[in-house]
Design an enzyme around this catalytic site. Structure first.
Site, PDB file in Angstrom:
ATOM      1  N   ASP A   1     -48.614-122.684 -14.979  1.00 36.69           N
ATOM      2  CA  ASP A   1     -48.548-122.362 -16.383  1.00 36.69           C
ATOM      3  C   ASP A   1     -47.132-123.197 -17.299  1.00 36.69           C
ATOM      4  O   ASP A   1     -47.432-123.875 -18.069  1.00 36.69           O
ATOM      5  CB  ASP A   1     -48.334-120.809 -17.006  1.00 36.69           C
TER       6      ASP A   1
ATOM      7  N   GLY B   1     -52.047-119.019 -21.218  1.00 34.90           N
ATOM      8  CA  GLY B   1     -50.725-119.534 -20.581  1.00 34.90           C
ATOM      9  C   GLY B   1     -49.675-119.383 -22.066  1.00 34.90           C
ATOM     10  O   GLY B   1     -48.751-119.884 -22.051  1.00 34.90           O
TER      11      GLY B   1
HETATM   12  O1  PMV Z   1     -53.245-115.352 -17.288  1.00 33.92           O
HETATM   13  P1  PMV Z   1     -52.324-116.734 -17.241  1.00 33.92           P
HETATM   14  O2  PMV Z   1     -52.842-117.571 -18.305  1.00 33.92           O
HETATM   15  O3  PMV Z   1     -50.984-116.437 -17.506  1.00 33.92           O
HETATM   16  O4  PMV Z   1     -52.529-117.432 -15.910  1.00 33.92           O
HETATM   17  C1  PMV Z   1     -52.134-116.852 -14.788  1.00 33.92           C
HETATM   18  C2  PMV Z   1     -52.569-117.725 -13.504  1.00 33.92           C
HETATM   19  C3  PMV Z   1     -52.569-117.042 -12.233  1.00 33.92           C
HETATM   20  O5  PMV Z   1     -52.721-117.992 -11.271  1.00 33.92           O
HETATM   21  C4  PMV Z   1     -53.256-115.942 -11.876  1.00 33.92           C
HETATM   22  C5  PMV Z   1     -51.020-116.743 -11.888  1.00 33.92           C
HETATM   23  C6  PMV Z   1     -50.020-117.789 -11.529  1.00 33.92           C
HETATM   24  O6  PMV Z   1     -48.865-117.428 -11.779  1.00 33.92           O
HETATM   25  O7  PMV Z   1     -50.491-118.859 -11.248  1.00 33.92           O
END
Ligand code: PMV
Length: 307
Positions: free
Chosen positions: A146, A101
């Protein structure tokens, strides 16, 4: 005052990534790692400085689509600060693009630093909404989980919607997790786009996978409330199988997951967007052993507490 650093929290998704983009639940919590930012007045022009990531940019440069500079330009416009000359300094405590995140944490830290320096009086809801705009630039179609965790810095159950469901979770005890870093960048935007492509072609097939992930997430909520870590670990393992079905895993992720399970983790899965990035392993007893096994295989590992 201007000398204080504002913070945005990194996060881990315990269960529910990708399905959360399609309206299912996700469980997420802040990491003890944050990104910090501070803002000062400058003489001429606005600059963004992130020494630990080797970034030093002036706002006049044309911003690469999807870059944080593009988000920053939007933020300054929205906040009526486009005409000010500001020096924005960022100190990240976490690696970039590791599925933790980082992009949302960066946005929240910078928004809060601008708010403090320019006395804008933003509340958490406004900070979160602005960070969501930045996430749209970074990801395309973010679920909002996030920026919500980065803003509130609290473990929560999340479901997108108007308004989003945000249920704070009070865990009986923090969860001991080992985070394994695959060493390759998490390709969140690309993975989210790939899942969307597959879903557009076979909606019913992928809706079933999202439903199955949602069932696992809701059972995980019960397991968390009962502090039943054996059950939670099993649910994480099954969820990894579903994420594999969505084709967002990678050889490094699979190796980290296997290492964790072999060395005594109760469960292990990727966290965040996948395609690289990070793995989480539930390790109430064998955290040090699991972390060592990951390091011996050439990966970075962090032991943290969730919640
Ligand atoms: O990769 P990160 O930490 O940005 O997490 C993304 C999470 C997802 O579910 C894949 C995308 C979202 O917007 O929720």
């Amino acid at each position: 005052g201007t000398q204080e650093w504002a913070a945005g929290h990194g996060k881990v998704i315990l269960l529910g990534e990708h399905a959360v983009v399609y309206g299912r639940h996700a469980i997420a919590a802040p990491l003890p790692l944050a990104i910090r930012a501070r803002v000062e007045d400058a003489r001429d022009g606005t600059t963004l400085l992130i020494p630990r990531w080797g970034i030093e940019q002036r706002l006049q440069q044309p911003a690469r689509p999807g870059s944080f500079l593009q988000s920053l330009t939007l933020l300054l416009e929205r906040l009526g600060l486009s005409q000010r000359a500001l020096h924005i300094q960022v100190a990240p405590e976490m690696p970039r693009a590791m599925g933790l995140g980082g992009s949302a944490a960066l946005a929240v830290a910078v928004i809060r630093a601008l708010d403090r320096h320019c006395a804008l009086g933003l509340d958490d809801a406004s900070v979160c909404a602005l960070a969501f705009e930045c996430e749209k630039i970074a990801h395309g179609t973010p679920s909002g989980v996030d920026n919500t965790v980065a803003t509130h810095g609290q473990a929560l159950l999340y479901r997108r919607g108007e308004p989003a469901t945000i249920r704070p979770l009070a865990l009986k005890q923090p969860l001991p997790l080992v985070i394994g870093l695959s060493g390759s960048e998490s390709l969140t935007a690309r993975m989210v786009a790939r899942v969307r492509q597959a879903w557009l072609q076979h909606p019913a097939r992928y809706e079933r996978i999202f439903d199955e992930i949602d069932v696992l997430t809701r059972h995980a909520l019960d397991a968390l409330e009962a502090h039943d870590l054996g059950e939670l670990g099993e649910l994480m393992n099954i969820c990894q199988g579903q994420l594999n079905a969505l084709q967002v895993s990678s050889p490094e992720i699979e190796e980290l997951v296997q290492l964790a399970r072999e060395h005594g983790a109760l469960g292990a899965k990727l966290t965040g967007g996948g395609g690289g990035g990070a793995v989480i392993a539930l390790c109430p007893d064998n955290g040090a052993r699991v972390a060592r096994a990951m390091r011996d295989a050439g990966y970075q590992a962090l032991e943290v507490c969730f919640g």
